[in-house]
Motif scaffolding. Structure first.
Motif, PDB file in Angstrom:
ATOM      1  N   LYS A  64      36.444  35.205  33.012  1.00 33.98           N
ATOM      2  CA  LYS A  64      38.161  35.108  32.953  1.00 33.98           C
ATOM      3  C   LYS A  64      38.634  35.651  31.698  1.00 33.98           C
ATOM      4  O   LYS A  64      39.563  36.293  31.584  1.00 33.98           O
ATOM      5  CB  LYS A  64      38.433  33.297  33.304  1.00 33.98           C
ATOM      6  N   GLU A  65      37.667  35.616  30.644  1.00 35.27           N
ATOM      7  CA  GLU A  65      38.226  35.896  29.119  1.00 35.27           C
ATOM      8  C   GLU A  65      37.986  37.447  29.301  1.00 35.27           C
ATOM      9  O   GLU A  65      39.064  38.227  28.898  1.00 35.27           O
ATOM     10  CB  GLU A  65      37.382  35.687  27.970  1.00 35.27           C
ATOM     11  N   PHE A  66      37.038  38.096  29.875  1.00 34.30           N
ATOM     12  CA  PHE A  66      36.692  39.433  30.130  1.00 34.30           C
ATOM     13  C   PHE A  66      38.032  40.039  30.969  1.00 34.30           C
ATOM     14  O   PHE A  66      38.633  41.136  30.549  1.00 34.30           O
ATOM     15  CB  PHE A  66      35.415  39.770  30.662  1.00 34.30           C
ATOM     16  N   LEU A  67      38.252  39.362  32.044  1.00 31.64           N
ATOM     17  CA  LEU A  67      39.444  40.065  33.095  1.00 31.64           C
ATOM     18  C   LEU A  67      40.856  39.974  32.142  1.00 31.64           C
ATOM     19  O   LEU A  67      41.578  40.893  32.462  1.00 31.64           O
ATOM     20  CB  LEU A  67      39.260  39.311  34.159  1.00 31.64           C
ATOM     21  N   THR A  68      41.079  38.802  31.384  1.00 33.50           N
ATOM     22  CA  THR A  68      42.159  38.691  30.687  1.00 33.50           C
ATOM     23  C   THR A  68      42.413  39.835  29.812  1.00 33.50           C
ATOM     24  O   THR A  68      43.502  40.207  29.496  1.00 33.50           O
ATOM     25  CB  THR A  68      42.234  37.353  29.938  1.00 33.50           C
ATOM     26  N   GLU A  69      41.358  40.016  29.092  1.00 33.28           N
ATOM     27  CA  GLU A  69      41.371  41.234  28.031  1.00 33.28           C
ATOM     28  C   GLU A  69      41.627  42.474  28.897  1.00 33.28           C
ATOM     29  O   GLU A  69      42.251  43.318  28.213  1.00 33.28           O
ATOM     30  CB  GLU A  69      40.068  41.431  27.159  1.00 33.28           C
ATOM     31  N   MET A  70      40.882  42.828  29.909  1.00 31.34           N
ATOM     32  CA  MET A  70      41.139  44.169  30.533  1.00 31.34           C
ATOM     33  C   MET A  70      42.593  44.311  31.156  1.00 31.34           C
ATOM     34  O   MET A  70      43.230  45.383  30.953  1.00 31.34           O
ATOM     35  CB  MET A  70      39.981  43.810  31.753  1.00 31.34           C
ATOM     36  N   MET A  90      42.486  44.492  39.071  1.00 34.37           N
ATOM     37  CA  MET A  90      43.458  43.692  39.491  1.00 34.37           C
ATOM     38  C   MET A  90      42.813  42.926  40.455  1.00 34.37           C
ATOM     39  O   MET A  90      43.127  41.724  40.795  1.00 34.37           O
ATOM     40  CB  MET A  90      44.772  44.398  39.953  1.00 34.37           C
ATOM     41  N   SER A  91      42.291  43.574  41.490  1.00 33.72           N
ATOM     42  CA  SER A  91      41.747  43.044  42.983  1.00 33.72           C
ATOM     43  C   SER A  91      40.662  41.925  42.428  1.00 33.72           C
ATOM     44  O   SER A  91      40.344  40.884  42.748  1.00 33.72           O
ATOM     45  CB  SER A  91      41.136  44.116  43.637  1.00 33.72           C
ATOM     46  N   HIS A  98      38.216  36.414  41.533  1.00 31.93           N
ATOM     47  CA  HIS A  98      37.363  35.922  40.832  1.00 31.93           C
ATOM     48  C   HIS A  98      37.947  35.014  39.687  1.00 31.93           C
ATOM     49  O   HIS A  98      37.446  34.564  38.891  1.00 31.93           O
ATOM     50  CB  HIS A  98      36.395  36.826  40.004  1.00 31.93           C
ATOM     51  N   GLY A  99      39.119  34.484  40.182  1.00 33.36           N
ATOM     52  CA  GLY A  99      39.666  33.553  39.391  1.00 33.36           C
ATOM     53  C   GLY A  99      40.343  33.976  38.127  1.00 33.36           C
ATOM     54  O   GLY A  99      40.713  33.083  37.271  1.00 33.36           O
ATOM     55  N   GLY A 100      40.752  35.252  38.156  1.00 36.66           N
ATOM     56  CA  GLY A 100      41.126  35.673  36.633  1.00 36.66           C
ATOM     57  C   GLY A 100      42.775  35.719  36.684  1.00 36.66           C
ATOM     58  O   GLY A 100      43.167  35.260  37.876  1.00 36.66           O
TER      59      GLY A 100
END
Length: 237
Positions: free
Chosen positions: A33-39, A78-79, A84-86
């Protein structure tokens, strides 16, 4: 974005596992989630532009990013984030979302406030403030936007509309590439079928009731084939 491209040997549909360099720990979901948030934050910052009105952003007109397929990668991320709950990519302007859902430019509802390019916004302001004498001074700029009619105050509305359409049309290739990335996990199919449900995932909403992937799945009705058929067994298998 480049790192995501280098990992294309593995399918984007695979379970996303994240490890930060120099940090110990097993990814149980928090790192992902941290990775996806930053991306998503970087995608929003580098590939989209706003005017500060809180109504969302448009794609940046950048042919280099288009050539590098960054917008397609953005759509894939985005998908993945939604699957994955991001966090949702809820920073797009509504007209952009409409186009992502349909891919049809003929029925887009775009107005002057949706033009977020500084140069074109300034040209619209000049046209609106022009006099009969001064509007002819803008002829070259107006023609460069694809307007081919008479440049006069009587045609002011058509001129402004031509500028808005010129701005809109030139960023559509970025949205087309974004649509290709959103095909991952069949997200684009859901967007086309349930636009009202998906809209808060992509467009800023001023509400505490945030829509997430769980809400979408609970409100999407699955249509199975006839009971007892081979296709029905395959669908449920």
């Amino acid at each position: 974005m480049q790192q995501w491209q280098r990992q294309k040997k593995a399918s984007p549909k695979s379970q996303l596992k994240v490890t930060f360099l120099g940090e110990a720990g097993v990814d149980t979901g928090a790192l992902r989630k941290e990775f996806l948030t930053e991306m998503l934050s970087e995608i929003e910052r580098k590939l989209f532009v706003c005017n500060g009105d809180g109504k969302g952003k448009n794609p940046v007109y950048c042919l280099n990013s288009l050539d590098q397929k960054y917008f397609r990668i953005a759509g894939e991320i985005m998908s993945v984030s939604l699957a994955h709950g991001g966090p949702p990519p809820s920073f797009l302007r509504e007209w952009c979302f409409q186009y992502l859902c349909s891919g049809d430019a003929d029925h887009l509802q775009v107005c002057t406030s949706d033009v977020l390019d500084m140069e074109m916004s300034l040209l619209i302001a000049k046209v609106n403030d022009a006099t009969e004498d001064s509007i002819t001074d803008l002829t070259d700029e107006i023609i460069n936007c694809g307007y081919t009619g008479v440049v006069s105050l009587e045609k002011k509305d058509r001129i402004v509309r031509a500028i808005v359409l010129h701005y809109t049309m030139r960023v559509l290739p970025m949205l087309d590439q974004l649509r290709k990335g959103l095909q991952l996990y069949d997200l684009l199919v859901l967007m086309e079928k349930y636009p009202d449900i998906c809209l808060p995932l992509f467009v800023p909403v001023h509400s505490d009731d945030r829509v997430n992937s769980t809400f979408i799945m609970e409100n999407c009705k699955t249509l199975f084939s006839e009971k007892g058929s081979v296709r029905r067994r395959q669908e449920c298998g």
